[in-house]
Scaffold this motif. Sequence first.
Motif, PDB file in Angstrom:
ATOM      1  N   VAL A 137      -8.311   6.138   3.845  1.00 49.12           N
ATOM      2  CA  VAL A 137      -7.138   6.470   3.030  1.00 49.12           C
ATOM      3  C   VAL A 137      -6.358   5.184   2.800  1.00 49.12           C
ATOM      4  O   VAL A 137      -6.084   4.432   3.741  1.00 49.12           O
ATOM      5  CB  VAL A 137      -6.236   7.519   3.734  1.00 49.12           C
ATOM      6  CG1 VAL A 137      -4.909   7.680   3.005  1.00 49.12           C
ATOM      7  CG2 VAL A 137      -6.947   8.873   3.833  1.00 49.12           C
ATOM      8  N   PHE A 138      -6.038   4.918   1.548  1.00 47.81           N
ATOM      9  CA  PHE A 138      -5.262   3.721   1.190  1.00 47.81           C
ATOM     10  C   PHE A 138      -4.410   4.123  -0.021  1.00 47.81           C
ATOM     11  O   PHE A 138      -4.892   4.143  -1.146  1.00 47.81           O
ATOM     12  CB  PHE A 138      -6.232   2.578   0.835  1.00 47.81           C
ATOM     13  CG  PHE A 138      -5.615   1.199   0.856  1.00 47.81           C
ATOM     14  CD1 PHE A 138      -4.242   1.005   0.846  1.00 47.81           C
ATOM     15  CD2 PHE A 138      -6.432   0.073   0.897  1.00 47.81           C
ATOM     16  CE1 PHE A 138      -3.699  -0.268   0.875  1.00 47.81           C
ATOM     17  CE2 PHE A 138      -5.904  -1.212   0.922  1.00 47.81           C
ATOM     18  CZ  PHE A 138      -4.538  -1.376   0.904  1.00 47.81           C
ATOM     19  N   ARG A 160      -2.555   5.839  11.650  1.00 50.99           N
ATOM     20  CA  ARG A 160      -1.876   5.803  10.343  1.00 50.99           C
ATOM     21  C   ARG A 160      -0.946   4.602  10.338  1.00 50.99           C
ATOM     22  O   ARG A 160      -0.167   4.410  11.281  1.00 50.99           O
ATOM     23  CB  ARG A 160      -1.094   7.087  10.102  1.00 50.99           C
ATOM     24  CG  ARG A 160      -0.446   7.117   8.720  1.00 50.99           C
ATOM     25  CD  ARG A 160       0.356   8.375   8.476  1.00 50.99           C
ATOM     26  NE  ARG A 160      -0.485   9.550   8.351  1.00 50.99           N
ATOM     27  CZ  ARG A 160      -0.345  10.662   9.086  1.00 50.99           C
ATOM     28  NH1 ARG A 160       0.608  10.750   9.989  1.00 50.99           N
ATOM     29  NH2 ARG A 160      -1.158  11.690   8.917  1.00 50.99           N
ATOM     30  N   LEU A 161      -1.024   3.785   9.290  1.00 49.43           N
ATOM     31  CA  LEU A 161      -0.184   2.590   9.182  1.00 49.43           C
ATOM     32  C   LEU A 161       0.648   2.695   7.918  1.00 49.43           C
ATOM     33  O   LEU A 161       0.110   2.953   6.834  1.00 49.43           O
ATOM     34  CB  LEU A 161      -1.053   1.323   9.090  1.00 49.43           C
ATOM     35  CG  LEU A 161      -1.697   0.803  10.372  1.00 49.43           C
ATOM     36  CD1 LEU A 161      -2.824   1.714  10.836  1.00 49.43           C
ATOM     37  CD2 LEU A 161      -2.238  -0.595  10.151  1.00 49.43           C
ATOM     38  N   ARG A 162       1.952   2.511   8.060  1.00 51.04           N
ATOM     39  CA  ARG A 162       2.829   2.474   6.888  1.00 51.04           C
ATOM     40  C   ARG A 162       3.300   1.032   6.718  1.00 51.04           C
ATOM     41  O   ARG A 162       3.934   0.480   7.624  1.00 51.04           O
ATOM     42  CB  ARG A 162       4.040   3.399   7.094  1.00 51.04           C
ATOM     43  CG  ARG A 162       3.656   4.853   7.166  1.00 51.04           C
ATOM     44  CD  ARG A 162       4.895   5.751   7.358  1.00 51.04           C
ATOM     45  NE  ARG A 162       4.482   7.062   7.817  1.00 51.04           N
ATOM     46  CZ  ARG A 162       4.018   8.026   7.010  1.00 51.04           C
ATOM     47  NH1 ARG A 162       3.953   7.831   5.705  1.00 51.04           N
ATOM     48  NH2 ARG A 162       3.649   9.179   7.510  1.00 51.04           N
ATOM     49  N   LEU A 163       2.978   0.475   5.578  1.00 51.44           N
ATOM     50  CA  LEU A 163       3.293  -0.934   5.322  1.00 51.44           C
ATOM     51  C   LEU A 163       4.387  -1.008   4.269  1.00 51.44           C
ATOM     52  O   LEU A 163       4.293  -0.364   3.216  1.00 51.44           O
ATOM     53  CB  LEU A 163       2.052  -1.665   4.806  1.00 51.44           C
ATOM     54  CG  LEU A 163       0.752  -1.469   5.607  1.00 51.44           C
ATOM     55  CD1 LEU A 163      -0.396  -2.230   4.950  1.00 51.44           C
ATOM     56  CD2 LEU A 163       0.926  -1.950   7.037  1.00 51.44           C
ATOM     57  N   GLU A 223      -4.989   5.116   6.424  1.00 51.16           N
ATOM     58  CA  GLU A 223      -5.458   5.912   7.556  1.00 51.16           C
ATOM     59  C   GLU A 223      -6.837   5.394   7.945  1.00 51.16           C
ATOM     60  O   GLU A 223      -7.696   5.187   7.083  1.00 51.16           O
ATOM     61  CB  GLU A 223      -5.462   7.406   7.220  1.00 51.16           C
ATOM     62  CG  GLU A 223      -4.036   7.957   7.206  1.00 51.16           C
ATOM     63  CD  GLU A 223      -3.920   9.413   6.772  1.00 51.16           C
ATOM     64  OE1 GLU A 223      -2.792   9.859   6.535  1.00 51.16           O
ATOM     65  OE2 GLU A 223      -4.958  10.086   6.652  1.00 51.16           O
ATOM     66  N   ILE A 224      -6.972   5.178   9.236  1.00 51.60           N
ATOM     67  CA  ILE A 224      -8.162   4.490   9.744  1.00 51.60           C
ATOM     68  C   ILE A 224      -8.840   5.377  10.775  1.00 51.60           C
ATOM     69  O   ILE A 224      -8.186   5.929  11.659  1.00 51.60           O
ATOM     70  CB  ILE A 224      -7.734   3.139  10.373  1.00 51.60           C
ATOM     71  CG1 ILE A 224      -7.216   2.220   9.272  1.00 51.60           C
ATOM     72  CG2 ILE A 224      -8.885   2.497  11.136  1.00 51.60           C
ATOM     73  CD1 ILE A 224      -6.490   1.003   9.789  1.00 51.60           C
ATOM     74  N   LEU A 283      -0.158  -4.017  -0.490  1.00 52.80           N
ATOM     75  CA  LEU A 283      -1.594  -3.744  -0.660  1.00 52.80           C
ATOM     76  C   LEU A 283      -2.439  -4.853  -0.042  1.00 52.80           C
ATOM     77  O   LEU A 283      -3.444  -4.598   0.615  1.00 52.80           O
ATOM     78  CB  LEU A 283      -1.928  -3.589  -2.144  1.00 52.80           C
ATOM     79  CG  LEU A 283      -3.402  -3.261  -2.473  1.00 52.80           C
ATOM     80  CD1 LEU A 283      -3.488  -2.412  -3.721  1.00 52.80           C
ATOM     81  CD2 LEU A 283      -4.268  -4.507  -2.647  1.00 52.80           C
ATOM     82  N   LEU A 284      -2.013  -6.103  -0.260  1.00 55.22           N
ATOM     83  CA  LEU A 284      -2.822  -7.215   0.255  1.00 55.22           C
ATOM     84  C   LEU A 284      -2.859  -7.210   1.780  1.00 55.22           C
ATOM     85  O   LEU A 284      -3.892  -7.498   2.381  1.00 55.22           O
ATOM     86  CB  LEU A 284      -2.299  -8.551  -0.285  1.00 55.22           C
ATOM     87  CG  LEU A 284      -2.490  -8.745  -1.792  1.00 55.22           C
ATOM     88  CD1 LEU A 284      -1.948 -10.109  -2.220  1.00 55.22           C
ATOM     89  CD2 LEU A 284      -3.962  -8.612  -2.193  1.00 55.22           C
ATOM     90  N   ALA A 285      -1.735  -6.848   2.398  1.00 57.14           N
ATOM     91  CA  ALA A 285      -1.746  -6.726   3.862  1.00 57.14           C
ATOM     92  C   ALA A 285      -2.717  -5.619   4.276  1.00 57.14           C
ATOM     93  O   ALA A 285      -3.515  -5.780   5.202  1.00 57.14           O
ATOM     94  CB  ALA A 285      -0.340  -6.423   4.370  1.00 57.14           C
TER      95      ALA A 285
END
Length: 414
Positions: free
Chosen positions: A271-272, A221-224, A289-290, A243-245
């Motif tokens: 998941v985006f 899970r990545l929080r940007l 989520e990857i 979003l672009l990242a």
Amino acid sequence: MKPAPEIDIGRLQKEIAELALISESPPPVVTRVLFSEADLKARARVKDICRQARLAVREDAVGNIFARWEGTDKAAAAIATGSHIDAIPNAGQYDGVVGVLGGIEAVRALQRAGFQPRRAIELIVFTAEEPTRFGLGCLGSRLLAGTLPPEKTAALRDAEGRDLDFWRRQAGLGGSLDSVRLNAGAYAGFLELHIEQGPVLERENIAIGIVEKIAAPSSLRLRLTGVGGHAGTVLMPERRDALLAGAEIALAVEKAAVSSGSPDTVGTAGVFRVEPGAVNSVPSRAVLEIDVRDTNPATLNAALAQIEAAAAQICQKRGIGLELERINVDAPAMCDARLVELAVRVCADLGVSSRNMISRAYHDALFMARICPIAMLFIPCRGGVSHRPDEYAGPEQIQKGVLVLAEALRRLAE
Ligand code: GLV
Ligand code: MN
Ligand code: MN
């Protein structure tokens, strides 16, 4: 050989179709997120069907359901079967359900044939095989196998920030989660019936896939965090668009999977979520989520490392804050050679075609393998389609799967 058990496929199909109507989405879509109203209703329905089959039903503290057909030898460990009935958003009616309702029909067929098990036969309906609410799959079977540490369980939060205890209360479940764990040897074996969710059996016109190995799943899970602003007035050189990242990271996932050197590596950014989610506002936050899987832990770990390095580099370049969490990185599971052999023999004796194969999808059997010998039986599904409303397995295919399951359970329990 004793006469083969007779499967009431008409009744089973009706039960599958009726369960599919208990959904958060209109038919033909099935959505049953963990402990949602639909999930709770579906669980109640399945418990009723178990009781009608004269099985003794109990639930543990996380909601795993156990329906037991007692054996004559009370000291012998039970043989288990089962699967899950929760469903991801926009799912179909067969994933998991064939192993649960088909498992009950296998038991009923043995009862009708007058069989009396020496070992108990236990049907298990696992809680949250799907990673819907907490982003973590196989929650119930992980806890049964003791592979989820209490601090990780306590830290689980859904998208609204609610924890597992909140949802357990909603479901009327109490008791300590420590009590869920089973000892190795609690079961003599576990045999899960499931749709293949891939194209191999249909393409080769084979009735039963006998699983030898389950591929290793993992998820991140990545929080940007970027900087939002007005879509008209923040000029392009000033942007820090989350979003672009995220989009660049999703492409890095594809690249890592494609270039891993193993044909079995697959990577998905499924998941985006973007905030604030307005067309005229620069996205300030994103959550990705990857899902990355492989049959080989070495190439899986290399792909994960490559994705994590790419994410760090992309975020640095774009001035985006990054919080990265490994939700799970699991080992693959090997099926038990003796159970696999038994399944091969059962198919041959019943005149049902079979082949051995690997499972690229994960299943609760992956975690049951930590506490007992496991194997899986796959049946074909149309076009290999799954996790979609048009997922379909025909009556003949389901009937053969349940027949092989029933006969295997009979041999294991006698
Ligand atoms: C199980 O549903 C999986 O995603 O493999
Ligand atoms: Mn699934
Ligand atoms: Mn499933």
